[in-house]
Design an enzyme around this catalytic site. Structure first.
Site, PDB file in Angstrom:
ATOM      1  N   MET A 107     -23.292  23.021  62.310  1.00  0.00           N
ATOM      2  CA  MET A 107     -21.911  23.455  62.561  1.00  0.00           C
ATOM      3  C   MET A 107     -21.111  22.424  63.361  1.00  0.00           C
ATOM      4  SD  MET A 107     -21.990  27.514  63.294  1.00  0.00           S
ATOM      5  CE  MET A 107     -22.914  28.665  62.268  1.00  0.00           C
ATOM      6  N   LYS A 119     -12.203  33.484  72.710  1.00  0.00           N
ATOM      7  CA  LYS A 119     -12.466  34.345  71.549  1.00  0.00           C
ATOM      8  C   LYS A 119     -12.851  35.776  71.943  1.00  0.00           C
ATOM      9  CE  LYS A 119     -13.774  30.759  68.213  1.00  0.00           C
ATOM     10  NZ  LYS A 119     -14.793  30.347  67.234  1.00  0.00           N
ATOM     11  N   TYR A 126     -19.780  18.495  64.205  1.00  0.00           N
ATOM     12  CA  TYR A 126     -19.383  17.376  63.337  1.00  0.00           C
ATOM     13  C   TYR A 126     -18.955  16.199  64.199  1.00  0.00           C
ATOM     14  CZ  TYR A 126     -14.729  19.279  64.297  1.00  0.00           C
ATOM     15  OH  TYR A 126     -13.610  19.752  64.925  1.00  0.00           O
ATOM     16  N   GLU A 143     -35.518  37.057  72.934  1.00  0.00           N
ATOM     17  CA  GLU A 143     -34.926  38.398  73.081  1.00  0.00           C
ATOM     18  C   GLU A 143     -33.504  38.451  72.529  1.00  0.00           C
ATOM     19  OE1 GLU A 143     -35.884  41.488  73.862  1.00  0.00           O
ATOM     20  OE2 GLU A 143     -37.893  40.637  73.802  1.00  0.00           O
ATOM     21  N   LYS A 144     -32.750  37.392  72.752  1.00  0.00           N
ATOM     22  CA  LYS A 144     -31.361  37.347  72.270  1.00  0.00           C
ATOM     23  C   LYS A 144     -31.324  37.358  70.739  1.00  0.00           C
ATOM     24  CE  LYS A 144     -27.028  35.183  73.597  1.00  0.00           C
ATOM     25  NZ  LYS A 144     -26.359  34.004  74.134  1.00  0.00           N
ATOM     26  N   GLU A 159     -13.781  44.571  60.132  1.00  0.00           N
ATOM     27  CA  GLU A 159     -15.226  44.818  60.262  1.00  0.00           C
ATOM     28  C   GLU A 159     -15.953  43.557  60.713  1.00  0.00           C
ATOM     29  OE1 GLU A 159     -18.958  46.488  57.569  1.00  0.00           O
ATOM     30  OE2 GLU A 159     -17.496  45.156  56.648  1.00  0.00           O
ATOM     31  N   ALA A 177     -28.453  31.926  68.722  1.00  0.00           N
ATOM     32  CA  ALA A 177     -28.081  33.347  68.694  1.00  0.00           C
ATOM     33  C   ALA A 177     -26.859  33.605  69.572  1.00  0.00           C
ATOM     34  CB  ALA A 177     -29.267  34.200  69.155  1.00  0.00           C
TER      35      ALA A 177
END
EC number: 1.1.1.25
Length: 269
Positions: free
Chosen positions: A213, A65, A215, A154-155, A77, A127
């Site tokens: 997220m 990705k 499954y 921090e992330k 965007e 994150a």
């Protein structure tokens, strides 16, 4: 016949060809959709060859990705903010457009389950890339707040700062969370590794909606934990997979397919 594909490594397990073949049948579109396993160091060569051989568009999954983000000539965007691309489309002038439909897939799935997001307090766990891809579409639903937590604080803080111009979002340490939320979204792979986030299960109190997220064939480990700790309802990410596919199909063909029937078919398999 127009050609589409999904690129990944490994890719044999992908449900995308099944989903898009059903979408094409449903919308009476003449196209073929295949799964292509690109070599780990050969994504750019593979996708370039695909587009040079009349490829119209493709999906991109792990681990490519970020490379797809770099490969695209132009970005939407939501792709720019996600820092990753899961959908490429060849425009009429030959320009390759990069988009990210993951967040829209999540939002559409939540809305399909009639989970209200406007004016709600959302907790997003994780994150990484999965979280980053869904924050903008979630903020566009005008929640009261999004609280971001991550094993590395921090992330989470950096991500909250990146998206702060777009809505109410803050980062907190997991150890500082001591109250319930309306909607809890797990973007980590905790359910795959059998681990649970180191966070107080009080987050589920008061009838929260849990969304994982990940499954599988049954309830995920995260959702089992949520229901054991008073979550009102728990959903897995299979509908998000179908939703992001429907959004990609819309980007390519200008037609939005229905997701419910496809989701029912997938639940049977």
């Amino acid at each position: 016949m127009d050609k589409y594909a999904v690129f990944g490594n490994p890719i044999k397990h992908s449900k995308s060809p099944f989903i898009h073949t059903l979408f094409a049948r449903q919308t009476m579109q003449d196209l073929e959709y295949s799964a292509i396993e690109a070599p780990i160091n050969g994504f750019v060569e593979s996708v370039t060859a695909f587009f040079s051989q009349q490829g119209k568009g493709c999906n991109v999954t792990v681990p490519f990705k970020e490379e797809a983000f770099q490969f695209a000539d132009q970005l939407t965007e939501r792709a720019k903010l996600a820092g990753a691309v899961n959908t490429l489309k060849k425009l009429d002038d030959g320009i390759i457009l990069g988009d990210n439909t993951d967040g829209e897939g999540l939002v559409q799935d939540l809305l399909q389950y009639q989970v209200p997001l406007e004016d709600k307090h959302i907790l997003l766990i994780g994150a990484g890339g999965a979280a980053r891809g869904v924050i903008l579409p979630l903020l566009k639903q005008n929640p009261a707040s999004i609280t971001l937590v991550n094993r590395t604080y921090e992330k989470a803080k950096q991500l909250a700062e990146l998206f702060s111009p777009y809505g109410r979002i803050e980062a907190k340490k997991m150890s500082d969370i001591n109250k319930g939320f309306d909607v809890i979204i797990n973007s980590t792979s905790a359910s795959l590794s059998g681990e649970l986030p180191q966070i107080d299960p009080v987050i589920f109190s008061g009838g929260a909606i849990s969304y994982d997220m990940m499954y599988g064939s049954g309830k995920t480990i995260f959702n089992q934990w949520a229901l054991k700790n008073d979550a009102y309802q728990a959903y897995d990410g299979l509908g998000m997979l179908v939703g992001q596919a429907a959004e990609s199909f819309t980007v390519w063909r200008g037609l939005r397919p229905g997701s419910k029937q496809i989701l029912r078919e997938l639940r049977k398999t």
